[in-house]
Design a protein around this motif. Sequence first.
Motif, PDB file in Angstrom:
ATOM      1  N   ASN A  64      -3.961  16.465 -16.720  1.00 49.68           N
ATOM      2  CA  ASN A  64      -5.071  17.086 -16.014  1.00 49.68           C
ATOM      3  C   ASN A  64      -5.599  16.072 -14.991  1.00 49.68           C
ATOM      4  N   THR A  65      -6.453  16.524 -14.100  1.00 46.57           N
ATOM      5  CA  THR A  65      -6.901  15.674 -12.990  1.00 46.57           C
ATOM      6  C   THR A  65      -7.562  14.397 -13.468  1.00 46.57           C
ATOM      7  N   LEU A  66      -8.453  14.477 -14.426  1.00 45.92           N
ATOM      8  CA  LEU A  66      -9.149  13.288 -14.903  1.00 45.92           C
ATOM      9  C   LEU A  66      -8.171  12.276 -15.499  1.00 45.92           C
ATOM     10  N   SER A  67      -7.251  12.741 -16.318  1.00 41.13           N
ATOM     11  CA  SER A  67      -6.242  11.847 -16.906  1.00 41.13           C
ATOM     12  C   SER A  67      -5.375  11.226 -15.826  1.00 41.13           C
ATOM     13  N   TYR A  68      -5.027  12.016 -14.819  1.00 38.81           N
ATOM     14  CA  TYR A  68      -4.164  11.505 -13.754  1.00 38.81           C
ATOM     15  C   TYR A  68      -4.888  10.443 -12.924  1.00 38.81           C
ATOM     16  N   VAL A  69      -6.165  10.660 -12.630  1.00 34.60           N
ATOM     17  CA  VAL A  69      -6.928   9.657 -11.877  1.00 34.60           C
ATOM     18  C   VAL A  69      -7.053   8.370 -12.694  1.00 34.60           C
ATOM     19  N   LYS A  70      -7.255   8.507 -13.994  1.00 37.18           N
ATOM     20  CA  LYS A  70      -7.301   7.318 -14.866  1.00 37.18           C
ATOM     21  C   LYS A  70      -5.954   6.586 -14.822  1.00 37.18           C
ATOM     22  N   PHE A  93      -6.325   9.132  -3.552  1.00 34.58           N
ATOM     23  CA  PHE A  93      -6.876   8.561  -4.782  1.00 34.58           C
ATOM     24  C   PHE A  93      -6.560   7.077  -4.876  1.00 34.58           C
ATOM     25  N   LEU A  94      -5.327   6.694  -4.550  1.00 35.66           N
ATOM     26  CA  LEU A  94      -4.961   5.273  -4.607  1.00 35.66           C
ATOM     27  C   LEU A  94      -5.806   4.448  -3.636  1.00 35.66           C
ATOM     28  N   LEU A  95      -6.001   4.960  -2.418  1.00 35.57           N
ATOM     29  CA  LEU A  95      -6.838   4.251  -1.443  1.00 35.57           C
ATOM     30  C   LEU A  95      -8.272   4.145  -1.943  1.00 35.57           C
ATOM     31  N   ALA A  96      -8.811   5.234  -2.465  1.00 30.98           N
ATOM     32  CA  ALA A  96     -10.183   5.243  -2.969  1.00 30.98           C
ATOM     33  C   ALA A  96     -10.358   4.284  -4.143  1.00 30.98           C
ATOM     34  N   LEU A  97      -9.293   4.099  -4.901  1.00 32.00           N
ATOM     35  CA  LEU A  97      -9.332   3.196  -6.053  1.00 32.00           C
ATOM     36  C   LEU A  97      -9.037   1.743  -5.669  1.00 32.00           C
ATOM     37  N   GLY A  98      -8.824   1.502  -4.372  1.00 30.09           N
ATOM     38  CA  GLY A  98      -8.591   0.140  -3.900  1.00 30.09           C
ATOM     39  C   GLY A  98      -7.198  -0.394  -4.165  1.00 30.09           C
ATOM     40  N   LYS A  99      -6.224   0.485  -4.212  1.00 29.95           N
ATOM     41  CA  LYS A  99      -4.844   0.076  -4.484  1.00 29.95           C
ATOM     42  C   LYS A  99      -4.085  -0.124  -3.176  1.00 29.95           C
ATOM     43  N   LYS A 100      -3.075  -0.960  -3.217  1.00 32.89           N
ATOM     44  CA  LYS A 100      -2.204  -1.162  -2.045  1.00 32.89           C
ATOM     45  C   LYS A 100      -1.262   0.033  -1.965  1.00 32.89           C
ATOM     46  N   VAL A 101      -1.148   0.617  -0.760  1.00 34.49           N
ATOM     47  CA  VAL A 101      -0.348   1.823  -0.581  1.00 34.49           C
ATOM     48  C   VAL A 101       0.681   1.611   0.516  1.00 34.49           C
ATOM     49  N   TYR A 102       1.926   1.943   0.185  1.00 37.95           N
ATOM     50  CA  TYR A 102       3.031   1.940   1.139  1.00 37.95           C
ATOM     51  C   TYR A 102       3.421   3.380   1.418  1.00 37.95           C
ATOM     52  N   ILE A 103       3.532   3.733   2.706  1.00 33.88           N
ATOM     53  CA  ILE A 103       4.083   5.024   3.115  1.00 33.88           C
ATOM     54  C   ILE A 103       5.031   4.777   4.282  1.00 33.88           C
ATOM     55  N   ARG A 104       5.735   5.811   4.695  1.00 31.22           N
ATOM     56  CA  ARG A 104       6.673   5.672   5.813  1.00 31.22           C
ATOM     57  C   ARG A 104       5.929   5.767   7.140  1.00 31.22           C
ATOM     58  N   ARG A 105       6.212   4.838   8.029  1.00 28.19           N
ATOM     59  CA  ARG A 105       5.575   4.800   9.349  1.00 28.19           C
ATOM     60  C   ARG A 105       5.927   6.030  10.189  1.00 28.19           C
TER      61      ARG A 105
END
Length: 171
Positions: A64-70, A93-105
């Motif tokens: 569920n959403t809460l478990s996934y965000v955790k 969510f990753l950006l909001a949680l302060g995580k480093k994010v890689y995506i394709r340019r």
Amino acid sequence: MIGNSATKSNRHEEVLNWLSKYSDKEITIYMPLSYGDSEYRNRIIRISKEKYGISAVPIVQYMNTLSYVKFLSTMDIGIINCNRQQGMGNILFLLALGKKVYIRRETTMWESYCSKGYTIFDAAKIPELTYEQFIHFTSKDKEKNENICDQTFTYEQYIREWNDFLEAINR
């Protein structure tokens, strides 16, 4: 974390190959595979287990959403190596949680996030990076990404968007 679903456009195998150069480091690779193509999911699970053993953790149960965000909050890095717009909720969510994010340019997502001021990283550059470069993420960039999310996704903004939506369908 690699990808957001069991679809070929996530290009899991490519990322698994890239990360193999860090095999001497203690890393755990999580792969959300709870929905999508079951044949593709099984192939990625087999390949990841062959390469990384217990360090490869396929996530095959829907949360569920809460478990996934955790779950996302426990990640250090998210690699969304899609060749098209995909995984936007995971990325935000990753950006909001302060995580480093890689995506394709080359995806439309790159320009979208850059234009909003987020600090994101090009997934295609991972093969060129040392482990230290791969994991490095300044607290300044982390805070900047968190602040952009806090300013963008306010309660008031959600109300405006829902009002606009409801007005549009009433016309």
